[in-house]
Design a protein around this motif. Structure first.
Motif, PDB file in Angstrom:
ATOM      1  N   MET A 236       0.896   2.903   9.421  1.00  0.00           N
ATOM      2  CA  MET A 236       1.423   2.856   8.058  1.00  0.00           C
ATOM      3  C   MET A 236       1.202   1.479   7.434  1.00  0.00           C
ATOM      4  SD  MET A 236       2.716   5.689   6.892  1.00  0.00           S
ATOM      5  CE  MET A 236       3.883   5.172   5.639  1.00  0.00           C
ATOM      6  N   ASP A 237       1.413   0.431   8.226  1.00  0.00           N
ATOM      7  CA  ASP A 237       1.207  -0.933   7.727  1.00  0.00           C
ATOM      8  C   ASP A 237      -0.261  -1.163   7.367  1.00  0.00           C
ATOM      9  OD1 ASP A 237       3.859  -1.482   8.012  1.00  0.00           O
ATOM     10  OD2 ASP A 237       3.665  -2.567   9.912  1.00  0.00           O
ATOM     11  N   ALA A 238      -1.158  -0.655   8.219  1.00  0.00           N
ATOM     12  CA  ALA A 238      -2.595  -0.806   7.952  1.00  0.00           C
ATOM     13  C   ALA A 238      -2.989  -0.059   6.681  1.00  0.00           C
ATOM     14  CB  ALA A 238      -3.404  -0.293   9.148  1.00  0.00           C
ATOM     15  N   LEU A 239      -2.401   1.126   6.497  1.00  0.00           N
ATOM     16  CA  LEU A 239      -2.687   1.909   5.292  1.00  0.00           C
ATOM     17  C   LEU A 239      -2.160   1.203   4.054  1.00  0.00           C
ATOM     18  CD1 LEU A 239      -3.924   4.583   4.329  1.00  0.00           C
ATOM     19  CD2 LEU A 239      -1.679   5.647   4.630  1.00  0.00           C
ATOM     20  N   SER A 240      -0.984   0.591   4.180  1.00  0.00           N
ATOM     21  CA  SER A 240      -0.403  -0.152   3.052  1.00  0.00           C
ATOM     22  C   SER A 240      -1.298  -1.318   2.647  1.00  0.00           C
ATOM     23  CB  SER A 240       0.981  -0.677   3.426  1.00  0.00           C
ATOM     24  OG  SER A 240       1.896   0.375   3.614  1.00  0.00           O
ATOM     25  N   GLU A 241      -1.859  -2.002   3.629  1.00  0.00           N
ATOM     26  CA  GLU A 241      -2.764  -3.116   3.334  1.00  0.00           C
ATOM     27  C   GLU A 241      -3.988  -2.636   2.567  1.00  0.00           C
ATOM     28  OE1 GLU A 241      -3.771  -5.308   6.805  1.00  0.00           O
ATOM     29  OE2 GLU A 241      -1.701  -5.873   7.275  1.00  0.00           O
ATOM     30  N   LYS A 242      -4.485  -1.460   2.922  1.00  0.00           N
ATOM     31  CA  LYS A 242      -5.628  -0.894   2.195  1.00  0.00           C
ATOM     32  C   LYS A 242      -5.251  -0.598   0.750  1.00  0.00           C
ATOM     33  CE  LYS A 242      -8.312   1.252   5.909  1.00  0.00           C
ATOM     34  NZ  LYS A 242      -8.884   2.529   6.421  1.00  0.00           N
ATOM     35  N   VAL A 243      -4.052  -0.050   0.567  1.00  0.00           N
ATOM     36  CA  VAL A 243      -3.590   0.273  -0.788  1.00  0.00           C
ATOM     37  C   VAL A 243      -3.508  -0.990  -1.633  1.00  0.00           C
ATOM     38  CG1 VAL A 243      -1.625   1.082  -2.155  1.00  0.00           C
ATOM     39  CG2 VAL A 243      -2.334   2.357  -0.118  1.00  0.00           C
ATOM     40  N   TYR A 244      -2.888  -2.032  -1.096  1.00  0.00           N
ATOM     41  CA  TYR A 244      -2.696  -3.276  -1.848  1.00  0.00           C
ATOM     42  C   TYR A 244      -4.017  -3.974  -2.156  1.00  0.00           C
ATOM     43  CZ  TYR A 244       2.231  -2.794  -0.579  1.00  0.00           C
ATOM     44  OH  TYR A 244       3.508  -2.339  -0.422  1.00  0.00           O
ATOM     45  N   SER A 245      -5.050  -3.697  -1.374  1.00  0.00           N
ATOM     46  CA  SER A 245      -6.337  -4.370  -1.576  1.00  0.00           C
ATOM     47  C   SER A 245      -7.216  -3.681  -2.608  1.00  0.00           C
ATOM     48  CB  SER A 245      -7.101  -4.464  -0.246  1.00  0.00           C
ATOM     49  OG  SER A 245      -7.512  -3.180   0.203  1.00  0.00           O
ATOM     50  N   VAL A 246      -6.808  -2.504  -3.077  1.00  0.00           N
ATOM     51  CA  VAL A 246      -7.609  -1.760  -4.064  1.00  0.00           C
ATOM     52  C   VAL A 246      -7.605  -2.498  -5.403  1.00  0.00           C
ATOM     53  CG1 VAL A 246      -7.727   0.349  -5.450  1.00  0.00           C
ATOM     54  CG2 VAL A 246      -7.305   0.495  -2.992  1.00  0.00           C
ATOM     55  N   THR A 247      -8.765  -2.654  -5.987  1.00  0.00           N
ATOM     56  CA  THR A 247      -8.914  -3.312  -7.286  1.00  0.00           C
ATOM     57  C   THR A 247      -8.577  -2.344  -8.414  1.00  0.00           C
ATOM     58  OG1 THR A 247     -10.670  -4.743  -6.415  1.00  0.00           O
ATOM     59  CG2 THR A 247     -10.504  -4.524  -8.822  1.00  0.00           C
ATOM     60  N   VAL A 248      -7.762  -2.803  -9.354  1.00  0.00           N
ATOM     61  CA  VAL A 248      -7.421  -1.992 -10.530  1.00  0.00           C
ATOM     62  C   VAL A 248      -7.961  -2.698 -11.770  1.00  0.00           C
ATOM     63  CG1 VAL A 248      -5.594  -0.918 -11.884  1.00  0.00           C
ATOM     64  CG2 VAL A 248      -5.326  -1.158  -9.405  1.00  0.00           C
ATOM     65  N   PRO A 249      -9.019  -2.158 -12.397  1.00  0.00           N
ATOM     66  CA  PRO A 249      -9.591  -2.795 -13.589  1.00  0.00           C
ATOM     67  C   PRO A 249      -8.554  -2.935 -14.709  1.00  0.00           C
ATOM     68  CG  PRO A 249     -11.043  -1.078 -12.739  1.00  0.00           C
ATOM     69  CD  PRO A 249      -9.744  -0.943 -12.000  1.00  0.00           C
ATOM     70  N   GLN A 250      -8.748  -3.941 -15.558  1.00  0.00           N
ATOM     71  CA  GLN A 250      -7.790  -4.225 -16.619  1.00  0.00           C
ATOM     72  C   GLN A 250      -7.581  -3.039 -17.549  1.00  0.00           C
ATOM     73  OE1 GLN A 250      -5.827  -6.804 -16.863  1.00  0.00           O
ATOM     74  NE2 GLN A 250      -4.879  -6.055 -18.741  1.00  0.00           N
ATOM     75  N   HIS A 251      -8.633  -2.295 -17.844  1.00  0.00           N
ATOM     76  CA  HIS A 251      -8.463  -1.176 -18.782  1.00  0.00           C
ATOM     77  C   HIS A 251      -7.567  -0.079 -18.186  1.00  0.00           C
ATOM     78  CE1 HIS A 251     -11.775   0.581 -16.357  1.00  0.00           C
ATOM     79  NE2 HIS A 251     -11.347   1.751 -16.807  1.00  0.00           N
ATOM     80  N   LEU A 252      -7.500   0.017 -16.852  1.00  0.00           N
ATOM     81  CA  LEU A 252      -6.610   0.992 -16.232  1.00  0.00           C
ATOM     82  C   LEU A 252      -5.170   0.473 -16.194  1.00  0.00           C
ATOM     83  CD1 LEU A 252      -8.708   2.490 -13.287  1.00  0.00           C
ATOM     84  CD2 LEU A 252      -8.317   3.401 -15.587  1.00  0.00           C
ATOM     85  N   VAL A 253      -5.014  -0.840 -16.073  1.00  0.00           N
ATOM     86  CA  VAL A 253      -3.671  -1.430 -16.164  1.00  0.00           C
ATOM     87  C   VAL A 253      -3.097  -1.128 -17.552  1.00  0.00           C
ATOM     88  CG1 VAL A 253      -2.358  -3.586 -16.212  1.00  0.00           C
ATOM     89  CG2 VAL A 253      -4.152  -3.261 -14.494  1.00  0.00           C
ATOM     90  N   GLU A 254      -3.919  -1.331 -18.575  1.00  0.00           N
ATOM     91  CA  GLU A 254      -3.482  -1.059 -19.945  1.00  0.00           C
ATOM     92  C   GLU A 254      -3.227   0.432 -20.147  1.00  0.00           C
ATOM     93  OE1 GLU A 254      -6.395  -2.750 -22.544  1.00  0.00           O
ATOM     94  OE2 GLU A 254      -6.109  -4.793 -21.780  1.00  0.00           O
ATOM     95  N   ALA A 255      -4.008   1.279 -19.464  1.00  0.00           N
ATOM     96  CA  ALA A 255      -3.810   2.728 -19.561  1.00  0.00           C
ATOM     97  C   ALA A 255      -2.469   3.127 -18.956  1.00  0.00           C
ATOM     98  CB  ALA A 255      -4.946   3.458 -18.857  1.00  0.00           C
ATOM     99  N   CYS A 256      -2.080   2.490 -17.848  1.00  0.00           N
ATOM    100  CA  CYS A 256      -0.783   2.768 -17.232  1.00  0.00           C
ATOM    101  C   CYS A 256       0.349   2.462 -18.212  1.00  0.00           C
ATOM    102  CB  CYS A 256      -0.606   1.930 -15.964  1.00  0.00           C
ATOM    103  SG  CYS A 256      -1.544   2.508 -14.541  1.00  0.00           S
ATOM    104  N   VAL A 257       0.253   1.322 -18.873  1.00  0.00           N
ATOM    105  CA  VAL A 257       1.279   0.925 -19.841  1.00  0.00           C
ATOM    106  C   VAL A 257       1.285   1.898 -21.025  1.00  0.00           C
ATOM    107  CG1 VAL A 257       2.005  -0.873 -21.447  1.00  0.00           C
ATOM    108  CG2 VAL A 257       1.155  -1.495 -19.170  1.00  0.00           C
ATOM    109  N   ASP A 258       0.112   2.255 -21.503  1.00  0.00           N
ATOM    110  CA  ASP A 258      -0.018   3.182 -22.622  1.00  0.00           C
ATOM    111  C   ASP A 258       0.631   4.526 -22.287  1.00  0.00           C
ATOM    112  OD1 ASP A 258      -0.755   4.723 -24.771  1.00  0.00           O
ATOM    113  OD2 ASP A 258      -2.865   4.213 -24.716  1.00  0.00           O
ATOM    114  N   LEU A 259       0.304   5.068 -21.109  1.00  0.00           N
ATOM    115  CA  LEU A 259       0.851   6.365 -20.701  1.00  0.00           C
ATOM    116  C   LEU A 259       2.359   6.286 -20.476  1.00  0.00           C
ATOM    117  CD1 LEU A 259      -2.029   7.526 -18.354  1.00  0.00           C
ATOM    118  CD2 LEU A 259      -1.104   8.848 -20.280  1.00  0.00           C
ATOM    119  N   SER A 260       2.828   5.162 -19.959  1.00  0.00           N
ATOM    120  CA  SER A 260       4.259   4.977 -19.766  1.00  0.00           C
ATOM    121  C   SER A 260       4.996   5.035 -21.101  1.00  0.00           C
ATOM    122  CB  SER A 260       4.532   3.632 -19.074  1.00  0.00           C
ATOM    123  OG  SER A 260       5.910   3.367 -19.008  1.00  0.00           O
TER     124      SER A 260
END
Length: 266
Positions: free
Chosen positions: A109-133
């Motif tokens: 589980m810890d190894a999987l969490s590290e993989k999750v945290y290492s995923v790159t999220v482009p800025q336009h998707l960060v803004e999309a998250c805020v927009d959808l919220s």
């Protein structure tokens, strides 16, 4: 005193969460939010990784609300209501077949969490998250998404990408937000997500058309500028033709109907 209980556990299941009194809820909030537990005058870090809770009823309460908000996923579970699935459930009960055939350990589980945290999220998707919220929160009949949950929602994109074997989030991962914004399978929340996502997609399409239109206009203007810079090599007919093309394009762009259909709102 806490041996074998929540303060010493990595994974916790809390049954009938809403039956807890105020003192328990305050202690639980500290555990969920800070991963800390106060025992008398001593505060200590706890190893909690995942907490799952259940309740047979839901109530609006000022103290309960922040506790519930700490749970990333919230699902309203309905009765099965389908004969084949009910038969399957009863057979599983008779055979005592309630456990998964495979288990995953803490290290995995810890190894999987590290993989999750290492995923790159482009800025336009960060803004999309805020927009959808914001779009979801604006819908009727749903609770406003907290700033905390909006920030956490980016983790859902990272988790979705990880499960698909990618190191960078893409637009398709935005669909995972439906599992974290509202209460899944609650009719009002499901409808709010569908509406919010549809309006976001429509706005995105309109913005894309606007970008393309502006690029086309920019191309025409550049072409006109190139020809004007070589004015000596143009005939009078060529000059009139290019001038009319640009004038027609500008008039087209100034049309309210065209702007509404092709350009993003400002």
């Amino acid at each position: 005193v806490t041996k074998g209980m929540l303060p010493d556990a990595h994974y916790v299941f809390l049954d009938e969460l809403f039956d807890a009194n105020d003192a328990v809820l305050r202690a639980l909030l500290e555990c969920l939010n800070e991963r800390m537990f106060s025992n008398g005058g001593i505060r200590k870090q706890i190893p909690l990784r995942t907490c799952v809770a259940s309740t047979n009823f839901y109530k609006e309460d000022a103290l309960l609300a922040p506790v519930v908000d700490r749970f990333m996923f919230r699902v309203q579970v309905h009765p099965i209501g389908v004969k084949d699935l009910l038969v399957k459930m009863v057979n599983a009960y008779l055979e005592n077949d309630w456990f998964l055939s495979q288990a995953i350990g803490t290290e995995e589980m810890d190894a999987l969490s590290e993989k999750v945290y290492s995923v790159t999220v482009p800025q336009h998707l960060v803004e999309a998250c805020v927009d959808l919220s914001m779009r979801f929160s604006a819908e009727k009949g749903v609770a406003r998404i907290s700033d905390r949950r909006t920030a956490w929602s980016v983790r859902l994109l990272q988790a979705s990408a990880t499960l698909e074997g990618r190191s960078e989030a893409i637009s398709e991962d935005l669909e995972a937000l439906q599992y974290g914004f509202g209460v899944l399978h609650r009719e009002s929340d499901d409808l709010a997500w569908t509406t919010a996502y549809a309006s976001y997609a429509a706005a995105l399409e309109k913005s894309s058309r606007g970008d393309k239109t502006m690029k086309d206009l920019d191309g025409k203007m550049r072409d006109f500028a190139d020809k004007v810079s070589n004015l000596a090599s143009l005939t009078e007919v060529d000059v009139k033709k290019v001038t009319l093309e640009v004038a027609d394009t500008i008039n087209w762009m100034e049309s309210p109907k065209i702007q509404k259909a092709h350009l993003p709102a400002t």
